[in-house]
Design a protein around this motif. Structure first.
Motif, mmCIF file in Angstrom:
data_model
loop_
_atom_site.group_PDB
_atom_site.id
_atom_site.type_symbol
_atom_site.label_atom_id
_atom_site.label_comp_id
_atom_site.label_asym_id
_atom_site.label_seq_id
_atom_site.Cartn_x
_atom_site.Cartn_y
_atom_site.Cartn_z
ATOM 1 N N PRO A 30 0.826 -1.208 0.000
ATOM 2 C CA PRO A 30 0.000 0.000 0.000
ATOM 3 C C PRO A 30 0.862 1.260 0.000
ATOM 4 C CG PRO A 30 -0.195 -1.187 2.085
ATOM 5 C CD PRO A 30 0.651 -2.018 1.200
ATOM 6 N N VAL A 31 0.456 2.224 -0.804
ATOM 7 C CA VAL A 31 1.188 3.486 -0.890
ATOM 8 C C VAL A 31 0.252 4.621 -0.478
ATOM 9 C CG1 VAL A 31 2.482 5.052 -2.395
ATOM 10 C CG2 VAL A 31 2.569 2.586 -2.803
ATOM 11 N N VAL A 32 0.734 5.442 0.404
ATOM 12 C CA VAL A 32 -0.039 6.604 0.851
ATOM 13 C C VAL A 32 0.712 7.859 0.418
ATOM 14 C CG1 VAL A 32 -0.835 7.871 2.888
ATOM 15 C CG2 VAL A 32 -1.061 5.386 2.795
ATOM 16 N N ILE A 33 -0.020 8.816 -0.129
ATOM 17 C CA ILE A 33 0.610 10.057 -0.590
ATOM 18 C C ILE A 33 0.343 11.165 0.418
ATOM 19 C CG2 ILE A 33 0.755 11.717 -2.499
ATOM 20 C CD1 ILE A 33 1.387 9.067 -3.601
ATOM 21 N N MET A 34 1.350 12.003 0.645
ATOM 22 C CA MET A 34 1.161 13.188 1.502
ATOM 23 C C MET A 34 1.371 14.418 0.636
ATOM 24 S SD MET A 34 3.700 12.231 4.667
ATOM 25 C CE MET A 34 5.134 11.812 3.670
ATOM 26 N N SER A 35 0.580 15.438 0.866
ATOM 27 C CA SER A 35 0.809 16.678 0.135
ATOM 28 C C SER A 35 0.277 17.864 0.900
ATOM 29 C CB SER A 35 0.148 16.593 -1.243
ATOM 30 O OG SER A 35 0.282 17.815 -1.933
ATOM 31 N N SER A 36 0.955 18.990 0.759
ATOM 32 C CA SER A 36 0.479 20.204 1.414
ATOM 33 C C SER A 36 -0.645 20.836 0.602
ATOM 34 C CB SER A 36 1.624 21.194 1.576
ATOM 35 O OG SER A 36 2.201 21.443 0.323
ATOM 36 N N GLU A 37 -0.751 20.436 -0.658
ATOM 37 C CA GLU A 37 -1.748 21.050 -1.529
ATOM 38 C C GLU A 37 -2.970 20.152 -1.659
ATOM 39 O OE1 GLU A 37 0.645 23.276 -4.491
ATOM 40 O OE2 GLU A 37 1.011 23.843 -2.405
ATOM 41 N N ASN A 38 -4.091 20.713 -1.294
ATOM 42 C CA ASN A 38 -5.349 19.990 -1.292
ATOM 43 C C ASN A 38 -6.027 20.140 -2.665
ATOM 44 O OD1 ASN A 38 -7.514 18.590 -0.359
ATOM 45 N ND2 ASN A 38 -8.118 20.071 1.179
ATOM 46 N N VAL A 39 -5.409 19.555 -3.664
ATOM 47 C CA VAL A 39 -5.898 19.730 -5.039
ATOM 48 C C VAL A 39 -6.638 18.477 -5.494
ATOM 49 C CG1 VAL A 39 -5.200 20.119 -7.432
ATOM 50 C CG2 VAL A 39 -4.003 21.287 -5.585
ATOM 51 N N LEU A 40 -7.898 18.623 -5.778
ATOM 52 C CA LEU A 40 -8.744 17.483 -6.162
ATOM 53 C C LEU A 40 -8.176 16.654 -7.293
ATOM 54 C CD1 LEU A 40 -12.337 18.921 -5.867
ATOM 55 C CD2 LEU A 40 -11.528 16.789 -4.860
ATOM 56 N N ALA A 41 -7.720 17.329 -8.334
ATOM 57 C CA ALA A 41 -7.193 16.617 -9.504
ATOM 58 C C ALA A 41 -6.006 15.749 -9.110
ATOM 59 C CB ALA A 41 -6.793 17.607 -10.589
ATOM 60 N N ARG A 42 -5.200 16.299 -8.240
ATOM 61 C CA ARG A 42 -4.008 15.576 -7.792
ATOM 62 C C ARG A 42 -4.411 14.341 -6.978
ATOM 63 N NH1 ARG A 42 0.700 18.761 -4.657
ATOM 64 N NH2 ARG A 42 0.848 19.708 -6.720
ATOM 65 N N ILE A 43 -5.352 14.571 -6.087
ATOM 66 C CA ILE A 43 -5.821 13.471 -5.231
ATOM 67 C C ILE A 43 -6.426 12.362 -6.088
ATOM 68 C CG2 ILE A 43 -7.447 12.836 -3.403
ATOM 69 C CD1 ILE A 43 -7.114 15.740 -2.335
ATOM 70 N N ASP A 44 -7.274 12.771 -7.023
ATOM 71 C CA ASP A 44 -7.906 11.800 -7.920
ATOM 72 C C ASP A 44 -6.878 10.985 -8.671
ATOM 73 O OD1 ASP A 44 -10.855 13.706 -8.914
ATOM 74 O OD2 ASP A 44 -10.500 12.250 -7.320
#
Lengths: 231, 154
Positions: A112-126
């Motif tokens: 399993p891979v979990v991503i962390m990001s400071s930017e709450n960007v829908l496109a990125r999350i998707d």
């Protein structure tokens, strides 16, 4: 063998691995920021994970033995990775690119891979979820975020929760319709891939993700915070 | 001053930092990660933050001084600073970085320089405040007391 042993010890020093304890799940944390690495490492350790923290996607691949240029022929058998948590924005290889490389690998794509990001960007999350990420954590990372990681664990001793096991199984079922066993086959040694067909494209799992959305999931989190898309 | 008084002084001081928005809830997260096995965790992380930030601020200043300003590089530095300040709970530094990035995007050198001054100001403020906080903690420990967990009702 002597040569290999020396290399592995040096690499272990370079990768800053915490002491071995077979009971704890092992997380590979990837972040180019020293501050964030220190924080995530502590968050993980306090949540009873073993941690290896590296500063780039490249190093992560080297650790896993996936780097084409530097093949770590040393098998990190005692240091099986149970989960990878990676920052998205990194120079060189982004977390997304790392995610893809892991999902493309027949040996490691089940991790399993979990991503962390400071930017709450829908496109990125998707995009990340479509590529097979288990979750997307918006930084700064909190203790509650890390405690949730246990749900994504793939441990044969049954540490993982039923719902996540179900989610993983669902994806596998979409890939391999002949999978009849209830236990996902997690190989402790990378060479045993007898139950996996190497020809399956890992990205086919993204076709119809019917992953359950518990309260804490990124999908739920997204719906709660659609107004603050920009940091 | 006896330990009890020192402890209330520390509690009041810490609370004021939250009230003024200099620190946010993430700082509390860091404190939760500190225990007997890692008694200096917060100081260690914050020290890394100080070193990292000062380097970044210098890099940004130098980049803004160039004939041809590389906004992409500056934005990358500011992004990094934004990230680390967010991770330690330095809220005002983080917010100043957010504003800065907007001007980087616009490739506005003059506004960027102003933003840098703003970020520096917030940085030195939080640095000063945290150093004071750590000193207060040290004094309590030196006097044989323990540093209480801050209870905040936000």
């Amino acid at each position: 063998m002597e040569g290999n042993f020396v290399v592995s010890r040096r690499m272990i020093d370079a990768f800053d691995v915490s002491p071995s304890d077979s009971e704890e799940a092992h997380v590979l944390a990837v972040d180019d920021s020293l501050v964030d690495r220190k924080v995530i490492e502590r968050l993980l350790k306090i949540s009873s994970f073993k941690v290896t923290a590296v500063d780039s996607g490249r190093r992560a691949l080297q650790f896993l033995g996936l780097d084409e240029e530097k093949s770590a022929s040393v098998g990190f058998d005692g240091l099986k990775v149970d989960l990878i948590i990676t920052d998205y924005c990194m120079p060189g290889m982004t977390g997304y690119e790392l995610l893809k490389k892991i999902k493309e690998s027949s040996t490691f794509r089940e991790i399993p891979v979990v991503i962390m990001s400071s930017e709450n960007v829908l496109a990125r999350i998707d995009r990340c979820l479509e590529e097979g990420a288990e979750d997307f954590i918006v930084k700064p990372v909190k203790l509650s975020d890390v405690k949730r990681l246990k749900d994504y664990m793939m441990r044969e001793d049954g540490v993982g929760s039923e719902s996540s096991r179900g989610g993983i199984n669902k994806r596998k079922l979409q890939d391999c319709c002949d999978l009849s066993s209830s236990e996902p086959s997690i190989s402790s040694s990378p060479s045993s891939s007898s139950s996996e067909s190497p020809s399956r494209s890992p990205t086919s799992s993204s076709s119809a993700p019917s992953i359950p959305t518990p309260l804490d999931s990124p999908i739920r989190r997204l719906k709660m915070t659609t107004t603050d898309l920009i940091d | 001053m006896e330990v009890g008084q020192m402890q209330s002084r520390l509690a009041d001081y810490t609370k004021s930092l939250f009230m003024e928005g200099i620190l946010d809830a993430q700082f509390l997260q860091l404190q939760q990660l500190q225990d007997e096995s890692n008694p200096d965790f917060v100081v260690e992380v914050v020290s890394l933050f100080f070193d990292d930030s000062e380097k970044l601020l210098n890099d940004i200043a130098r980049a803004l001084d160039q004939q041809c300003v590389d906004f992409k590089k500056i934005d990358a530095h500011v992004h990094q600073l934004k990230g680390s300040s967010s991770s330690v709970g330095a809220q005002r530094v983080k917010n100043a970085c957010v504003a800065f990035r907007n001007f980087c995007e616009e490739q506005n050198a003059e506004e960027s320089r102003r933003c840098l001054q703003q970020v520096k100001q917030e940085y030195y403020l939080v640095k000063n405040k945290l150093e004071t906080l750590f000193t207060l903690e040290q004094q309590i420990v030196a006097a044989g007391g323990s540093v209480p967990m801050i209870e905040l009702s936000f």
